[in-house]
Design a protein around this motif. Structure first.
Motif: not given
Length: 182
Positions: A102-116
């Protein structure tokens, strides 16, 4: 026999079918909608041709095509099938079974997490990452980080559209190509 259509003409046709929605999802945003092109059969064929031909020329060493959640999925299987390669998804958190990174990344209003999924990419495997849009670059940066975590080598990031004014390209290392720039 009808004359062959040039890549430039194919691109112009695809671009003419991309929808534009002012003030979506909020005021001041001009949303460029790839689905307008995907509802047109000729635009679909042309878009496939442009993506596949680009990878054949620019990244012939590619071994797997990775599509980003969710519109990148519209392209990675199509491209992989045309090139005789495998494909893998990068998804939002909690959508993939098995062992994931997993890696967390920034969005315009907060963050999200991608997984592989750890098993999706073999160490040293050469990867092309594909998505519909490059805006701020956050999702592509996160995707590249995930691929590196499992030992893959990103040879190129390929997007259909790029919002140049947001300068997302500056955040990315390596080769980046967009078919259409706004």
């Amino acid at each position: 026999m009808s004359p062959s259509i040039s890549a430039e003409d194919k691109l112009d046709y695809v671009k003419s079918k991309i929808g534009e929605y002012p003030d979506f999802p909020k005021e001041g945003i001009l949303f460029r909608d790839i689905f307008g092109a995907l509802t047109d059969a000729k635009a679909c064929v042309y878009l496939r041709d442009l993506l596949v031909d680009h990878i054949r020329e620019s990244a012939p060493e590619a071994e797997i095509i990775v599509g980003l959640d969710s519109r990148g999925f519209l392209f990675n299987l199509l491209i992989a099938t045309e090139l005789g390669l495998g494909c893998a998804p990068i998804r939002k958190k909690g959508k993939l079974a098995g062992e994931v990174v997993s890696v967390e990344y920034k969005l315009e209003y907060g963050s999200d997490t991608f997984e592989l999924q750890k098993s999706a990419i073999k160490p040293g495997q050469k990867v092309v990452v594909v998505d519909d849009l490059l805006a701020t670059g956050g999702s592509l940066v996160a995707a590249n980080e995930l691929i590196h975590k499992v030992g893959g080598v990103v040879v190129e990031s390929l997007v259909v559209m790029e919002l140049v004014g947001l300068q997302g390209r500056k955040r990315l290392d390596g080769k980046v190509h967009s078919l259409i720039k706004y």
